[in-house]
Every structure is written in structure tokens, then in C-alpha cells.
Design a protein around this motif. Sequence first.
Motif, mmCIF file in Angstrom:
data_model
loop_
_atom_site.group_PDB
_atom_site.id
_atom_site.type_symbol
_atom_site.label_atom_id
_atom_site.label_comp_id
_atom_site.label_asym_id
_atom_site.label_seq_id
_atom_site.Cartn_x
_atom_site.Cartn_y
_atom_site.Cartn_z
ATOM 1 N N ALA A 60 56.603 -7.127 -0.071
ATOM 2 C CA ALA A 60 55.606 -6.247 0.545
ATOM 3 C C ALA A 60 54.205 -6.833 0.395
ATOM 4 N N VAL A 61 53.911 -7.396 -0.772
ATOM 5 C CA VAL A 61 52.599 -8.014 -0.989
ATOM 6 C C VAL A 61 52.441 -9.232 -0.078
ATOM 7 N N ALA A 97 47.511 -2.893 12.565
ATOM 8 C CA ALA A 97 48.391 -1.732 12.423
ATOM 9 C C ALA A 97 49.063 -1.712 11.059
ATOM 10 N N HIS A 98 49.437 -2.887 10.555
ATOM 11 C CA HIS A 98 50.111 -2.957 9.255
ATOM 12 C C HIS A 98 49.164 -2.574 8.116
ATOM 13 N N LEU A 99 47.946 -3.100 8.130
ATOM 14 C CA LEU A 99 46.972 -2.738 7.099
ATOM 15 C C LEU A 99 46.718 -1.229 7.094
ATOM 16 N N ASN A 100 46.537 -0.666 8.272
ATOM 17 C CA ASN A 100 46.276 0.772 8.363
ATOM 18 C C ASN A 100 47.469 1.592 7.870
ATOM 19 N N ALA A 101 48.676 1.157 8.202
ATOM 20 C CA ALA A 101 49.873 1.896 7.797
ATOM 21 C C ALA A 101 50.062 1.848 6.279
ATOM 22 N N VAL A 102 49.834 0.684 5.683
ATOM 23 C CA VAL A 102 49.992 0.560 4.230
ATOM 24 C C VAL A 102 48.931 1.386 3.504
ATOM 25 N N ALA A 103 47.703 1.355 3.989
ATOM 26 C CA ALA A 103 46.632 2.138 3.366
ATOM 27 C C ALA A 103 46.916 3.627 3.448
ATOM 28 N N ALA A 104 47.563 4.064 4.525
ATOM 29 C CA ALA A 104 47.818 5.487 4.749
ATOM 30 C C ALA A 104 48.936 6.034 3.875
ATOM 31 N N ARG A 105 49.692 5.154 3.212
ATOM 32 C CA ARG A 105 50.812 5.629 2.386
ATOM 33 C C ARG A 105 50.344 6.349 1.120
ATOM 34 N N GLU A 106 49.088 6.160 0.751
ATOM 35 C CA GLU A 106 48.572 6.844 -0.441
ATOM 36 C C GLU A 106 47.495 7.843 -0.034
ATOM 37 N N PRO A 107 47.788 9.126 -0.012
ATOM 38 C CA PRO A 107 46.739 10.108 0.258
ATOM 39 C C PRO A 107 45.744 10.142 -0.907
ATOM 40 N N ILE A 133 53.437 1.947 -4.388
ATOM 41 C CA ILE A 133 52.754 2.399 -3.169
ATOM 42 C C ILE A 133 51.251 2.446 -3.395
ATOM 43 N N ARG A 134 50.839 2.913 -4.572
ATOM 44 C CA ARG A 134 49.400 2.965 -4.887
ATOM 45 C C ARG A 134 48.793 1.570 -4.901
ATOM 46 N N LEU A 135 49.512 0.605 -5.488
ATOM 47 C CA LEU A 135 49.020 -0.771 -5.519
ATOM 48 C C LEU A 135 48.877 -1.318 -4.109
ATOM 49 N N MET A 136 49.905 -1.165 -3.286
ATOM 50 C CA MET A 136 49.864 -1.690 -1.930
ATOM 51 C C MET A 136 48.738 -1.055 -1.131
ATOM 52 N N ALA A 137 48.560 0.268 -1.278
ATOM 53 C CA ALA A 137 47.488 0.942 -0.541
ATOM 54 C C ALA A 137 46.124 0.445 -0.996
ATOM 55 N N GLN A 138 45.983 0.177 -2.290
ATOM 56 C CA GLN A 138 44.705 -0.319 -2.780
ATOM 57 C C GLN A 138 44.404 -1.713 -2.238
ATOM 58 N N LEU A 139 45.420 -2.557 -2.178
ATOM 59 C CA LEU A 139 45.227 -3.890 -1.594
ATOM 60 C C LEU A 139 44.847 -3.780 -0.118
ATOM 61 N N ALA A 140 45.508 -2.878 0.603
ATOM 62 C CA ALA A 140 45.202 -2.705 2.024
ATOM 63 C C ALA A 140 43.795 -2.161 2.225
#
Length: 205
Positions: A60-61, A97-107, A133-140
Motif C-alpha cells: 500500500a505504501v 484519485a488514489h491520493l484523495n481516496a487514501v486520505a479519505a479513509r481516515e475521518p 489506515i491512519r498511517l496511509m491517510a497521513q502519508l496521503a
Amino acid sequence: MERWLALELASTIRHDGDGGVTDDLATVRETALWIRRQGELLGGPAPSGELVVDETLRLAVIELRQGVRALFARVVSPAPPSPADAHRLMPADRAVAHLNAVAAREPVTPQLDWPLEGDPAIRLLSAQDDLSIRLMAQLARAAIDFLSGPRRVELRACTAPRCVRYFVKSHGRQEWCKPSCGNRARAARHYKRQRTDGAAGPALS
């Protein structure tokens, strides 16, 4: 020197010192080490014991990195992108689209943090319990912040021989990511001039 999490992620693909390219995310162990090293940029100690770094998270990263590097290539265009992956870049629209989708996984909810002695700052309150999920959203979000911020216009792909890094210019005349790359580029130019002059042969009298 100022550091950006998005640039750190993009720079996990780098020159190995021997003419090739190495990947800091090549294994689960290396990925876990890289995450731990980003503690300060992640807003404190990076998750270690609680975060399970497995092959799923590693991939995922890497996919997020592909999106970031594709958009970095878009930023530096029409100049050439990093040669490390110039032939297999993710399409820019898919990367966005991918960056936005990953960022949106963490409300998250923005909270004002203002200590009695210090400056006010934003703290994001997460509603997500899954640390991966929190890590991925933070990276995004870090990539989104950088790409939409003022330093984006200073992003460059280093043009030194064998270098594959992107960097942010720290002064107006900077051409390479670090002094050693500048030395290598100047040496290559000098060698090329010598070969050109030698091929031309002696001037006729």
C-alpha cells in the motif's frame, strides 16, 4: 534543513552508489524501519509496536509512492522526470484519485491546540482505530499538502548522472539535490567537452 514527508516517501527510491537504484521499501523490515525514521514528520513518535507492518501495508505504501512520484513528474514537466520510473508512471488522474481516496479513509476533525506558552496549531482528531489506515491517510495528506502548497513550484528532478531524486530548491541557483551530485554533473560536462574537442581534431592552419 526543511523536510517534507511527501519528499521522504518519493526518495525511498534512490541511487545505490554503484550505478543502480535501490528501494528502501523492498522488504517488510525495511518498510518498518523507514516508518520509524519518519517519527518527527508524522507528528511524534512513529507507530512501531502497535502498528503491524506486513506485506499488505508495504504494498500500500509503495502504491501511494507511485502516485506521489507520478504527480512529482507532472510538477516538474516539461523538464524530464526522475529516470528511476519515468517509463512506468501512474497516469496523473489516477494518481490524484488514489491520493484523495487514501486520505479519505481516515475521518478527522481539526482541533485547535494552543498551549499557554507557544503558538497555536492544528491537531487532527482521528475517528479511525486501524493504525495502518491512519498511517496511509497521513502519508496521503502530507502529499496533498505539499502538492497544493507554495513549495511545489520549487520541486525539481536532479539531473546529475545516475541520480534519481526529486528535491526542493533551497536557493535560486540550485541545480542539483546535493553538492556531490553537482560535482558529478560538472565532471561529466567537463569529460563530454574534452571528448567533443578531441573528436574535432586539430585545427587546420
